[in-house]
Every structure is written in C-alpha cells, then in structure tokens.
Scaffold this active site. Structure first.
Site, PDB file in Angstrom:
ATOM      1  N   CYS A 112       0.815  -1.224   0.000  1.00 34.60           N
ATOM      2  CA  CYS A 112       0.000   0.000   0.000  1.00 34.60           C
ATOM      3  C   CYS A 112       0.844   1.267   0.000  1.00 34.60           C
ATOM      4  CB  CYS A 112      -0.958  -0.011   1.177  1.00 34.60           C
ATOM      5  SG  CYS A 112      -1.848  -1.561   1.343  1.00 34.60           S
ATOM      6  N   HIS A 252      -3.638   6.821   2.885  1.00 30.05           N
ATOM      7  CA  HIS A 252      -3.952   5.490   2.368  1.00 30.05           C
ATOM      8  C   HIS A 252      -5.335   5.109   2.896  1.00 30.05           C
ATOM      9  CE1 HIS A 252      -4.018   1.378   1.383  1.00 30.05           C
ATOM     10  NE2 HIS A 252      -3.698   0.915   2.574  1.00 30.05           N
ATOM     11  N   ASN A 282     -10.098  -0.846   0.231  1.00 28.26           N
ATOM     12  CA  ASN A 282      -8.642  -0.712   0.195  1.00 28.26           C
ATOM     13  C   ASN A 282      -8.112  -1.284  -1.121  1.00 28.26           C
ATOM     14  OD1 ASN A 282      -5.896  -0.891   0.534  1.00 28.26           O
ATOM     15  ND2 ASN A 282      -5.985  -1.836   2.560  1.00 28.26           N
TER      16      ASN A 282
HETATM   17  N1  ACO Z   1     -18.061  -9.993   9.280  1.00 33.22           N
HETATM   18  C1  ACO Z   1     -18.553 -10.311  10.488  1.00 33.22           C
HETATM   19  N2  ACO Z   1     -17.768 -10.660  11.509  1.00 33.22           N
HETATM   20  C2  ACO Z   1     -16.440 -10.682  11.308  1.00 33.22           C
HETATM   21  C3  ACO Z   1     -15.868 -10.367  10.070  1.00 33.22           C
HETATM   22  C4  ACO Z   1     -16.735 -10.012   9.025  1.00 33.22           C
HETATM   23  N3  ACO Z   1     -16.301  -9.675   7.795  1.00 33.22           N
HETATM   24  N4  ACO Z   1     -14.534 -10.481  10.168  1.00 33.22           N
HETATM   25  C5  ACO Z   1     -14.265 -10.854  11.426  1.00 33.22           C
HETATM   26  N5  ACO Z   1     -15.409 -10.978  12.116  1.00 33.22           N
HETATM   27  C6  ACO Z   1     -15.593 -11.356  13.515  1.00 33.22           C
HETATM   28  C7  ACO Z   1     -14.441 -12.156  14.052  1.00 33.22           C
HETATM   29  O1  ACO Z   1     -14.589 -13.525  13.730  1.00 33.22           O
HETATM   30  C8  ACO Z   1     -14.526 -11.878  15.518  1.00 33.22           C
HETATM   31  O2  ACO Z   1     -15.521 -12.696  16.064  1.00 33.22           O
HETATM   32  P1  ACO Z   1     -15.350 -13.350  17.521  1.00 33.22           P
HETATM   33  O3  ACO Z   1     -15.231 -12.185  18.472  1.00 33.22           O
HETATM   34  O4  ACO Z   1     -16.595 -14.135  17.689  1.00 33.22           O
HETATM   35  O5  ACO Z   1     -14.098 -14.159  17.455  1.00 33.22           O
HETATM   36  C9  ACO Z   1     -15.035 -10.457  15.579  1.00 33.22           C
HETATM   37  O6  ACO Z   1     -15.617 -10.177  14.302  1.00 33.22           O
HETATM   38  C10 ACO Z   1     -13.929  -9.441  15.852  1.00 33.22           C
HETATM   39  O7  ACO Z   1     -12.881  -9.680  14.947  1.00 33.22           O
HETATM   40  P2  ACO Z   1     -11.577  -8.812  15.004  1.00 33.22           P
HETATM   41  O8  ACO Z   1     -10.627  -9.285  13.977  1.00 33.22           O
HETATM   42  O9  ACO Z   1     -11.122  -8.735  16.413  1.00 33.22           O
HETATM   43  O10 ACO Z   1     -12.164  -7.403  14.577  1.00 33.22           O
HETATM   44  P3  ACO Z   1     -11.520  -5.992  14.757  1.00 33.22           P
HETATM   45  O11 ACO Z   1     -12.417  -5.155  15.541  1.00 33.22           O
HETATM   46  O12 ACO Z   1     -10.083  -6.059  15.152  1.00 33.22           O
HETATM   47  O13 ACO Z   1     -11.565  -5.469  13.254  1.00 33.22           O
HETATM   48  C11 ACO Z   1     -10.204  -5.202  11.301  1.00 33.22           C
HETATM   49  C12 ACO Z   1     -10.913  -6.185  12.209  1.00 33.22           C
HETATM   50  C13 ACO Z   1     -11.255  -4.324  10.626  1.00 33.22           C
HETATM   51  C14 ACO Z   1      -9.428  -5.946  10.220  1.00 33.22           C
HETATM   52  C15 ACO Z   1      -9.265  -4.369  12.180  1.00 33.22           C
HETATM   53  O14 ACO Z   1      -8.390  -5.184  12.898  1.00 33.22           O
HETATM   54  C16 ACO Z   1      -8.482  -3.400  11.388  1.00 33.22           C
HETATM   55  O15 ACO Z   1      -8.982  -2.374  11.005  1.00 33.22           O
HETATM   56  N6  ACO Z   1      -7.175  -3.668  11.184  1.00 33.22           N
HETATM   57  C17 ACO Z   1      -6.329  -2.756  10.443  1.00 33.22           C
HETATM   58  C18 ACO Z   1      -5.864  -3.403   9.315  1.00 33.22           C
HETATM   59  C19 ACO Z   1      -6.379  -2.845   8.027  1.00 33.22           C
HETATM   60  O16 ACO Z   1      -7.150  -1.934   7.926  1.00 33.22           O
HETATM   61  N7  ACO Z   1      -5.891  -3.484   7.041  1.00 33.22           N
HETATM   62  C20 ACO Z   1      -6.230  -3.142   5.741  1.00 33.22           C
HETATM   63  C21 ACO Z   1      -5.232  -3.743   4.883  1.00 33.22           C
HETATM   64  S1  ACO Z   1      -3.641  -3.454   5.370  1.00 33.22           S
HETATM   65  C22 ACO Z   1      -3.038  -2.330   4.378  1.00 33.22           C
HETATM   66  O17 ACO Z   1      -3.738  -1.609   3.765  1.00 33.22           O
HETATM   67  C23 ACO Z   1      -1.626  -2.270   4.310  1.00 33.22           C
END
Ligand code: ACO
Length: 325
Positions: A112, A252, A282
């Site tokens: 990215c 980004h 993204n």
């Molecule tokens: N739909 C519904 N539920 C989901 C989904 C989905 N698509 N994905 C995960 N869940 C569930 C999980 O299974 C988990 O359930 P559980 O509590 O029963 O185990 C729950 O939701 C929470 O999951 P987490 O992974 O803890 O969710 P979090 O609040 O951390 O959000 C996210 C996940 C959005 C990926 C977050 O960690 C984030 O924003 N990370 C930053 C990374 C990012 O934005 N990356 C983009 C690409 S990287 C780049 O651009 C370089």
C-alpha cells in the site's frame, strides 16, 4: 532548486460494484459489521481486467490531464503487489499497451506504500536529470489475491488504479518525501507467491496458506496508526512546514478508524483528510493516486495548496510526501 511536480492525474476503477450486502450473500458477514469496523460500503471488482488494463486506463487520463503523449514518457513505474505476471513487469506491459517506446519501465513492490515509493524514485530520477517525464501508477487487482472464504480480509479490499505524470519543476512540486520499512513486522500482512517445488526436494514444503492475502488485523492496525503519525511528523520536520498550512491530506484508504485515530491524535480536523474508502475499499497501492485524482478533479486541491500524501502497507512499509500543488 530543481524538484519534481505532478502535472496530471488520472484514475480508473472497474464498473462492477460489490456492496456489503452482496458480500453477505456469499459469506457470513453483514453491512453493519463492515461499516462499523472499516467505514467501507462497497468496492469495485474486476470482471476480467488485469492490473495492466486498469493501469492503462488510469495512465491515459493522467496523460490527457498533463497534456503529454506516450512517447514523451521516459520512465514508467508501476507500484503493485498484484502484477499480471512475474515477468514481464506490469510496467513493461503498460509500456507496450500505451506504446511508450522511449521509456524504461519497472515495477515497485511496497504494497500500500508502493505509490509513495514510486513517487520517491521518480522524484530522485528527475532531480538527477536521468529522467524527465515519468509516469507513476499504483494499481491492483486484489480480487485475485483475496481468499474469498476468509471474511476477516475479503471484505476490506477492492480493485482500481491511479496514475500521475511527473516532470521537473523549479518552484512548485515535491518539497520532501519520507519512506521507511520495518521488514521484521512483515509476517503481519502477506500475499504468498509460489511454493518451493522441484524434483530434488527431500521434503515437501507446505506453503499453501500463503497463496492469498493473510493479515493480522490488530497488529496492522497498531502499526498503521503509529506509522501514519510518524510519517506526517517526519515530513513536516524535514520540510520545516507547519501543519496548519496543509490544505489537504490524502491518506492510504485502508480503514476509516485508522484515519480517525490520526485525526484525533494530531488534532487535524477529519475534513482535512480526503476520504473515499467507503466507495472503493482498500485498493492497496492504488488508494492514494485514486483519491488524489478525485480530490484534484472535484477542486479539493488547487494550485498553490500544500498537501500531504501518507500511507502504510505490507512489508511493513510506510511513508509520506509533502507537495506544493
Ligand atoms: N463480518 C462479520 N464478523 C467478522 C468479520 C466479518 N467480515 N470479520 C471478522 N469478524 C468477527 C471475528 O470472527 C470476531 O468474532 P469473535 O469475536 O466471535 O471471534 C469479531 O468479528 C472481531 O474480529 P476482530 O478481527 O477482532 O475485529 P476488529 O475489531 O479487530 O476489526 C479489522 C478487524 C477491521 C481488520 C481491524 O483489525 C483493522 O482495522 N485492522 C487494520 C488493518 C487494516 O485496515 N488493514 C487493511 C489492509 S492493510 C493495508 O492496507 C496495508
């Protein structure tokens, strides 16, 4: 002092729109979860166009905006982690398709942050006089790298391309660029290539889990918030510029919550950030040039404005550029 400036921008996204509700029909997810965790409403998904096809469409718009023809271009840099092929590079395929026969062409792999890395290379090349008219593209068809059975990552990404034309300038343009990599954190965001496989292997190596995007979302979130703030601080320090003079920040577009965090932490009103991740999700290397092109075309960025481009990505990598438009 000779620097480089962006003299034209362009972007292209595939026509096919896939909404959060569309995704909920093929996996266990829902609009509320995706919107609240990421800010994403929909994304564009390729109907067969590959990264070079999206690149060419964005490049043609950038060339038109810059009033240059393909044969004026003497360097093509494509930032991508989803190339059409290992070789030829996507940049060489673009060169062939647009008939830019006077150019050197190569790809940059910095996920990215790739577009920022590309602008950094172009800026240096222009400053040394080695190249004069540079086409920098950020383009991805991430839909081919997504594990469509992994709801944790599949909902976050989209396909698209953005491009800029850069030329030498004596006053306006790139005032400073900061880039950095933290390879020791690379395992938090991976897209695997081919497994090591040959007739002389003693033991079979199982690399199958690396065939698609694999991400430790929480670790990337922690890294991203820190990296974005650091990159903005570094670029302001390097250019001796005050944050209050910055008209627009193009971040980004990975996650609204990451941008919101930076906004709060640095006391920058959220309206100063140009955000379009709700429409495109993204698109990795493409998010910054797509957002930049949109911001220019809707008049959010005007001649003389000071702007910051800032991003982070796989590698892990990050960086920022301060540009006077
Ligand atoms: N739909 C519904 N539920 C989901 C989904 C989905 N698509 N994905 C995960 N869940 C569930 C999980 O299974 C988990 O359930 P559980 O509590 O029963 O185990 C729950 O939701 C929470 O999951 P987490 O992974 O803890 O969710 P979090 O609040 O951390 O959000 C996210 C996940 C959005 C990926 C977050 O960690 C984030 O924003 N990370 C930053 C990374 C990012 O934005 N990356 C983009 C690409 S990287 C780049 O651009 C370089």
């Amino acid at each position: 002092m000779i620097t480089s400036e962006i003299i034209g921008t362009g972007s292209y996204v595939p026509e096919k729109i896939v909404s959060n509700d569309d995704l909920s029909k093929i996996m266990d997810t829902n609009d509320e979860w995706i919107q609240s965790r990421s800010g994403i409403s929909e994304r564009r998904v390729s109907q067969g166009e590959d990264t070079s096809d999206l690149s060419v469409k964005a490049a043609i718009k950038a060339m038109e905006a810059a009033n240059v023809v393909a044969t004026d271009i003497d360097l093509i840099i494509v930032a991508t982690v989803t190339p059409d092929m290992y070789t030829p590079s996507t940049a060489c395929i673009v060169q062939k398709k647009i008939e830019a026969y006077n150019a050197t062409a190569f790809d940059v792999s910095a996920a990215c942050s790739g577009f920022l890395y590309g602008v950094s290379i172009a800026n240096s090349m222009i400053k040394t006089g080695q190249h004069k008219t540079v086409l920098v593209i950020g383009a991805e068809v991430l839909s081919k790298a997504i594990n469509w059975e992994d709801r944790a990552t599949a909902v976050l990404f989209g396909d698209g391309a953005g491009a800029v034309i850069m030329k030498a300038s004596e006053n306006r343009g790139v005032k400073g660029i900061y880039t950095m990599s933290e390879g020791d954190k690379g395992e938090n965001l991976e897209i695997g290539a081919k497994e090591v496989k040959n007739p002389f292997l003693d033991e079979k190596v199982d690399n199958s889990k690396y065939n698609y995007i694999a991400m430790n979302g929480r670790e990337v979130f922690k890294f991203a918030t820190k990296a974005m703030v650091t990159a903005v601080e570094k670029i302001l320090l390097e250019t001796k510029e005050d944050l209050c003079n910055i008209k627009c920040i193009i971040p980004h577009q990975a996650n609204y919550r990451i941008i919101q965090y930076v906004s709060k932490k640095m006391d920058i009103p959220i309206e100063h950030f140009y955000i379009n991740l709700d429409k495109y999700a993204n698109t990795s290397a493409a998010t910054i040039p797509i957002a930049l092109d949109e911001a220019v075309r809707v008049g959010r960025i005007k001649k003389g404005d000071k702007i910051i481009l800032v991003g982070f990505g796989g590698g892990l990598t990050y960086g920022a550029a301060l540009i006077e438009w």
